[in-house]
Design an enzyme around this catalytic site. Structure first.
Site, PDB file in Angstrom:
ATOM      1  N   ASN A 107       0.857  -1.177   0.000  1.00 28.22           N
ATOM      2  CA  ASN A 107       0.000   0.000   0.000  1.00 28.22           C
ATOM      3  C   ASN A 107       0.891   1.224   0.000  1.00 28.22           C
ATOM      4  O   ASN A 107       1.796   1.344   0.842  1.00 28.22           O
ATOM      5  CB  ASN A 107      -0.925   0.013   1.221  1.00 28.22           C
ATOM      6  N   SER A 146      -5.052  -0.338  -2.820  1.00 27.48           N
ATOM      7  CA  SER A 146      -5.559   0.993  -2.487  1.00 27.48           C
ATOM      8  C   SER A 146      -6.701   0.816  -1.497  1.00 27.48           C
ATOM      9  O   SER A 146      -7.604   0.003  -1.725  1.00 27.48           O
ATOM     10  CB  SER A 146      -6.050   1.716  -3.743  1.00 27.48           C
ATOM     11  N   GLU A 147      -6.678   1.578  -0.406  1.00 25.62           N
ATOM     12  CA  GLU A 147      -7.610   1.311   0.685  1.00 25.62           C
ATOM     13  C   GLU A 147      -9.073   1.556   0.354  1.00 25.62           C
ATOM     14  O   GLU A 147      -9.964   1.147   1.105  1.00 25.62           O
ATOM     15  CB  GLU A 147      -7.219   2.071   1.959  1.00 25.62           C
ATOM     16  N   ASN A 148      -9.353   2.225  -0.765  1.00 27.52           N
ATOM     17  CA  ASN A 148     -10.749   2.391  -1.168  1.00 27.52           C
ATOM     18  C   ASN A 148     -11.274   1.189  -1.950  1.00 27.52           C
ATOM     19  O   ASN A 148     -12.401   1.213  -2.436  1.00 27.52           O
ATOM     20  CB  ASN A 148     -10.942   3.668  -1.982  1.00 27.52           C
ATOM     21  N   SER A 159     -11.263  -4.146   2.381  1.00 25.99           N
ATOM     22  CA  SER A 159      -9.955  -3.561   2.156  1.00 25.99           C
ATOM     23  C   SER A 159      -9.189  -3.378   3.463  1.00 25.99           C
ATOM     24  O   SER A 159      -8.007  -3.735   3.568  1.00 25.99           O
ATOM     25  CB  SER A 159     -10.107  -2.209   1.448  1.00 25.99           C
TER      26      SER A 159
END
Length: 540
Positions: free
Chosen positions: A342, A365-367, A407
């Site tokens: 990340n 990607s954290e979304n 996520s």
């Protein structure tokens, strides 16, 4: 019919009462007592404000205006989307059309608040219909900042992963859970400002979290988050309410739909029941109560295009560019073949361009992306594919997309190998501060606190310039700024050098220096003591 079992209703009432009841009055109220009594943890009331659901009626409504006509003032609204991607702007515009006299005093829950006069919740914060926001990131909204700093709106900032998990828990009937995110931060202590007076002085703060130890680690208790109404945008919905989402638009859509008493979906395509392959359904119809056509256009918050001459390649444009490229090039060496990683916004993201040919890494990607590719060309731009910085990106072969709860489960669960972030300060013991400078407006922590929450399983690397714009060192003995995480950083990469951090015993070891930089140069620019490795190497 009440959608919750009796035991769940009783638990919701009991939990709300236990957390929200004021402390006994006294003749002398201390500042600490005032904070704690005035800033209560948000828990949505049982469905007293949710419109009536008629299971026997069609879920199809002619327009968004008709679907929101019976929403009540004082409701809690869960608003899906990330940045401007996947935002239910058709429904938000319909809420705005109700006007502040008809519909007001709303609590709105979302990852962020949109952009003034463009889209998102900013459309109804501007009209004064929202009294309180629960978000992870304030975003670039000057009008909302002014409202916040003059006491016209309350904003509860919540780490992005915690926000997603609170919503997921609410939809699953779980009243509370423990998380490692935000331990030893202002969030734990209940000291992040949530409200200001008209002169810009903080007069309301968050609620201190209960803590508990499991296997020698400290965790915070977070309570579930539910809503009276959820407003969602889907790519396809059939007449039974089954929904399909495109790419990163599913970041908050499915989990919010499950956590609300009434869910309204605006769909870009409404199809007959039976038209969707059951394998393609992201959200079953049981969670959807009303469906309207999506008529609002899609917006892109940051349209970022791929550079034709090789993005991230070092140039001689200026000294600052060279410094940043030096950091990014060295950070890329932390990304090994097959790793799941990340990358934070800025220099960390830039490091992907320096991964050697033949080395395959999976960018998370954290979304809700695994297998994120480079920025698109003009022809490849898709408003439904954005990264955690709200920038347009592409997807590589083998990529997958998922919601934010999934996520951040990857992140907290230690399934990500390396996380690279920027910093305002890093201490000799590996403490990280990168989201707030007291006395200045801060945008929120986003997902940063979650990304450093499991440093024993996920290596945390800081990639930052050695000194701040004012010349002060970012590498310090002890952080003076509010912490993002404690004892979480293992490696520090700057334009001058590389430090390895002993997180358990505390202490820095200088292992690499940039060409032309001496140990004495590093000492002169570093406000922390450090040892020098016997095999000191060059960053190049």
């Amino acid at each position: 019919m009440d959608p919750l079992p009796t035991t769940s209703r009783l638990l919701s009432y009991t939990l709300a009462y236990r957390i929200c009841i004021p402390r006994p009055a006294s003749t002398r109220i201390t500042r600490d007592k005032l904070w704690r009594s005035s800033q209560r943890r948000f828990i949505s009331h049982p469905a007293t404000r949710a419109p009536t659901i008629d299971r026997s009626a069609s879920k199809l409504f002619k327009s968004a205006d008709e679907a929101v006509a019976d929403l009540q003032s004082g409701s809690t609204v869960l608003s899906a989307g990330f940045g401007l991607s996947g935002v239910a702007d058709t429904l938000i515009q319909a809420i705005r059309n109700r006007g502040a006299q008809s519909l007001h005093s709303l609590t709105a829950v979302s990852n962020n608040a949109g952009i003034e006069d463009v889209g998102g919740l900013a459309l109804i914060t501007k009209t004064g219909q929202v009294n309180k926001l629960i978000i992870s990131f304030l975003g670039n909204n000057k009008a909302l900042e002014k409202q916040f700093l003059t006491g016209n709106i309350t904003i509860e900032l919540c780490p992005q992963g915690t926000l997603a998990e609170r919503i997921r828990a609410g939809g699953a009937g779980i009243p509370a859970f423990y998380t490692p995110t935000a331990v030893n931060t202002l969030l734990q202590d209940g000291k992040i400002p949530a409200h200001f007076d008209s002169e810009g002085k903080a007069n309301g703060y968050g609620t201190p979290r209960e803590t508990r130890e499991f296997n020698g680690r400290t965790f915070l208790m977070e309570t579930a988050l539910t809503g009276d109404v959820a407003i969602i945008r889907a790519w396809k919905a059939d007449e039974a309410g089954n929904c399909v989402f495109r790419y990163t638009t599913k970041a908050f859509g499915p989990i919010m739909a499950k956590a609300a008493r009434l869910t309204i979906v605006e769909a870009e395509n409404i199809v007959p029941t039976g038209s969707l392959d059951p394998n393609d359904v992201d959200l079953p119809g049981i969670f959807v109560d009303r469906i309207v056509p999506a008529t609002a256009e899609k917006h892109i918050e940051i349209k970022k295009l791929r550079q034709t001459d090789g993005e991230g390649k070092a140039t001689k444009a200026n000294e600052a560019t060279e410094r940043r490229n030096r950091i990014a090039r060295r950070a890329a060496k932390e990304l090994k073949h097959g790793y799941y990683v990340n990358l934070g916004v800025g220099i960390p993201t830039q490091s992907a361009a320096f991964v050697p040919e033949g080395t395959e890494v999976w960018l998370q990607s954290e979304n809700g992306i695994l297998g994120m590719g480079p920025h698109p060309t003009e022809d490849e731009v898709d408003p439904d594919i954005v990264n955690a910085g709200k920038q347009t990106v592409t997807l590589l072969p083998g990529a997958s997309t998922f919601d934010s709860a999934e996520s951040f489960g990857m992140i907290r669960g230690g399934h990500v190998d390396v996380s690279i972030l920027g910093a305002l300060q890093v201490s000799a013991t590996g403490d990280l501060a990168n989201y707030m400078v007291p006395g200045k407006v801060f945008k929120g922590m986003g997902g940063a606190m979650d990304l450093v929450s499991n440093p024993d399983a996920t290596k945390v690397v800081v990639a930052t310039e050695h000194v701040a714009k004012d010349g002060s060192s970012k590498i310090v003995q002890d952080c003076s700024l509010p912490l993002t995480g404690a004892k979480c950083v293992s490696t520090i990469i700057t334009d001058m050098c590389v430090f390895e951090v002993d997180r358990k015993k505390g202490g820095l070891t200088l292992t690499e220096v940039a060409p032309g930089v001496s140990v004495e140069d590093v000492r002169a620019k570093t406000d922390a003591t450090f040892e020098v490795a016997q095999d000191l190497r060059s960053m190049e």
